[in-house]
Every structure is written in C-alpha cells, then in structure tokens.
Write a protein that holds these residues in place. Structure first.
Motif, PDB file in Angstrom:
ATOM      1  N   TYR A  42       0.815  -1.234   0.121  1.00 32.82           N
ATOM      2  CA  TYR A  42       0.045   0.010   0.105  1.00 32.82           C
ATOM      3  C   TYR A  42       0.825   1.261  -0.072  1.00 32.82           C
ATOM      4  N   GLY A  43       2.092   1.022  -0.003  1.00 28.09           N
ATOM      5  CA  GLY A  43       2.934   2.311   0.013  1.00 28.09           C
ATOM      6  C   GLY A  43       3.137   3.160   1.139  1.00 28.09           C
ATOM      7  N   VAL A  44       2.887   2.472   2.507  1.00 25.31           N
ATOM      8  CA  VAL A  44       3.106   2.998   3.518  1.00 25.31           C
ATOM      9  C   VAL A  44       4.003   2.404   4.538  1.00 25.31           C
ATOM     10  N   ALA A  45       4.538   3.262   5.722  1.00 25.93           N
ATOM     11  CA  ALA A  45       5.241   2.641   6.512  1.00 25.93           C
ATOM     12  C   ALA A  45       4.718   1.336   7.267  1.00 25.93           C
ATOM     13  N   PRO A  46       5.269   0.469   7.966  1.00 31.90           N
ATOM     14  CA  PRO A  46       4.956  -0.556   8.544  1.00 31.90           C
ATOM     15  C   PRO A  46       3.907  -0.276   9.747  1.00 31.90           C
ATOM     16  N   GLY A  47       4.303   0.964  10.473  1.00 34.72           N
ATOM     17  CA  GLY A  47       3.560   1.267  11.582  1.00 34.72           C
ATOM     18  C   GLY A  47       2.202   1.703  11.184  1.00 34.72           C
ATOM     19  N   THR A  48       2.366   2.314  10.010  1.00 32.51           N
ATOM     20  CA  THR A  48       0.962   2.957   9.454  1.00 32.51           C
ATOM     21  C   THR A  48      -0.048   1.670   9.150  1.00 32.51           C
ATOM     22  N   ALA A  49       0.676   0.652   8.544  1.00 33.29           N
ATOM     23  CA  ALA A  49       0.102  -0.611   8.387  1.00 33.29           C
ATOM     24  C   ALA A  49      -0.390  -1.285   9.387  1.00 33.29           C
ATOM     25  N   ARG A  50       0.292  -1.315  10.443  1.00 34.62           N
ATOM     26  CA  ARG A  50      -0.088  -1.962  11.777  1.00 34.62           C
ATOM     27  C   ARG A  50      -1.491  -1.260  12.270  1.00 34.62           C
ATOM     28  N   ARG A  51      -1.291  -0.013  12.143  1.00 35.19           N
ATOM     29  CA  ARG A  51      -2.451   0.894  12.789  1.00 35.19           C
ATOM     30  C   ARG A  51      -3.727   0.682  11.838  1.00 35.19           C
ATOM     31  N   ALA A  52      -3.521   0.310  10.572  1.00 32.69           N
ATOM     32  CA  ALA A  52      -4.684   0.081   9.622  1.00 32.69           C
ATOM     33  C   ALA A  52      -5.089  -1.357  10.195  1.00 32.69           C
ATOM     34  N   VAL A  53      -4.206  -2.528  10.406  1.00 38.45           N
ATOM     35  CA  VAL A  53      -4.931  -3.466  10.772  1.00 38.45           C
ATOM     36  C   VAL A  53      -5.668  -3.567  12.247  1.00 38.45           C
ATOM     37  N   GLN A  54      -5.073  -2.517  12.961  1.00 39.43           N
ATOM     38  CA  GLN A  54      -5.941  -2.117  14.499  1.00 39.43           C
ATOM     39  C   GLN A  54      -7.147  -1.659  13.936  1.00 39.43           C
TER      40      GLN A  54
END
Length: 82
Positions: A42-54
């Motif tokens: 998705y072209g985002v940082a892993p932390g942003t992906a983590r927040r999206a999963v949350q």
C-alpha cells in the motif's frame, strides 16, 4: 477514487482492505500480509500498516492470532450485479 486530504493514511489503507473484503477478493479465512509486506503493498510505513490492521480489528473485519497472523472473519457483501 480521489484521496480525501482530511482522512488519516491508516484509515485510507483500512478502507481499501475493507473494500477488498467486501468484494470477495479477500474471502473469509484469508490471511493478510505481515505489516512490512502490507506497507510495501500500500506504499506506507509498517507502523501505518499496523494501525490499519488495528482499525480493521476495531471494525470487526479481521482477527489477529498471536504467532499465526491476521485473518479475515467478515463475509463479503452480496452484489446486485448478477
């Protein structure tokens, strides 16, 4: 789809994944990529992906099982295009 500048990036990613779930491209039981791979996809940082999963967990669309991964628990929405 035009990007809304007033929406957090993690919400935008969660919305995209939710659309994939609702369309059936990510069926019930499908495993989501890990945070690093999702970030790349998705072209985002892993932390942003983590927040999206949350966010997806908060929406009741996925569950995360420790040492197993994150899985889709929601059903796709029926389409009226048939």
């Amino acid at each position: 789809m035009a990007e809304d500048p007033f929406v957090y990036v993690y919400v935008r990613v969660a919305d995209e994944v939710e659309a994939e779930i609702r369309s059936g491209r990510l069926p019930r039981g499908a495993r989501l990529p890990n945070e690093r791979d999702m970030g790349t996809q998705y072209g985002v940082a892993p932390g942003t992906a983590r927040r999206a999963v949350q966010e997806l967990r908060d929406r009741g669309l996925v569950v995360t099982l420790p040492n197993k991964g994150t899985f889709v628990v929601a059903e796709s929405s029926p389409t009226s295009e048939d």
